[in-house]
Design an enzyme around this catalytic site. Sequence first.
Site, short mmCIF file in Angstrom:
data_model
loop_
_atom_site.label_atom_id
_atom_site.label_comp_id
_atom_site.label_asym_id
_atom_site.label_seq_id
_atom_site.Cartn_x
_atom_site.Cartn_y
_atom_site.Cartn_z
CB SER A 1 -1.04 0.00 1.25
OG SER A 1 -0.55 0.00 2.97
CG ASN A 2 3.52 2.81 3.21
OD1 ASN A 2 2.83 4.03 3.00
ND2 ASN A 2 3.06 2.54 4.11
CG MET B 1 7.73 -7.00 6.58
SD MET B 1 7.98 -5.21 7.74
CE MET B 1 7.73 -6.28 9.94
NE ARG B 2 14.14 -11.07 3.50
CZ ARG B 2 13.93 -12.24 4.28
NH1 ARG B 2 15.53 -12.21 5.10
NH2 ARG B 2 13.50 -13.35 4.43
CG HIS C 1 8.88 1.87 12.82
ND1 HIS C 1 9.18 0.81 12.12
CD2 HIS C 1 8.55 2.27 14.08
CE1 HIS C 1 9.11 0.17 13.81
NE2 HIS C 1 9.11 0.59 14.49
#
Length: 187
Positions: free
Chosen positions: A13-14, A90-91, A109
């Site tokens: 979505s971003n 997600m890393r 974030h």
Amino acid sequence: MKNIAVFASGNGSNFQAIVDAIEAGILHANVSLLVCDKPGAFVIERAEKAGVPVYSFAPKEFSSKTAFEQAIHEQLEKYGVDYIVLAGYMRLIGPFLLEKYPGRIINIHPSLLPAFPGKDAIGQAVSAGVKVTGVTIHFVDEGMDTGPIIAQRAIEIADGETEQEVAEKIHAVEHVFYPETLEKLLN
């Protein structure tokens, strides 16, 4: 105009908000590449629909983080990427890419850092019972959500709001705030 690579792992979505902001003339940049570490993620469909080249990989097919970051770097070079923009990737970024893009890796974030770093920041905020959370945009360093803060925006949590309701409020802010902040930073 700066060339950016968006790194994402999920829904995107971003990523979509960034693409939409470029199309609307709000963000003056070019999304040169999507980098995705989950070959089945929906963000890949979004990129293909937007005509953005995709580099998708499975980390476990590489011998090390450095090995897959070297492969990513080859793609970044190929597409002339100036900045890396993390959008739900997600890393943790490793030393190899940090060295290649010093001060040019940006993350978003879903909390007011330094509060609630890492995964499930929204759930952590709701569980803690805080009345204010928010969104932080920051430079990436070797730590988890510890890099220098670029901008923050606060969001109030009403009594009784669920994690899902707070997440929706945060996403609504992110989708406007990230492209606006990127525009100020890049231009």
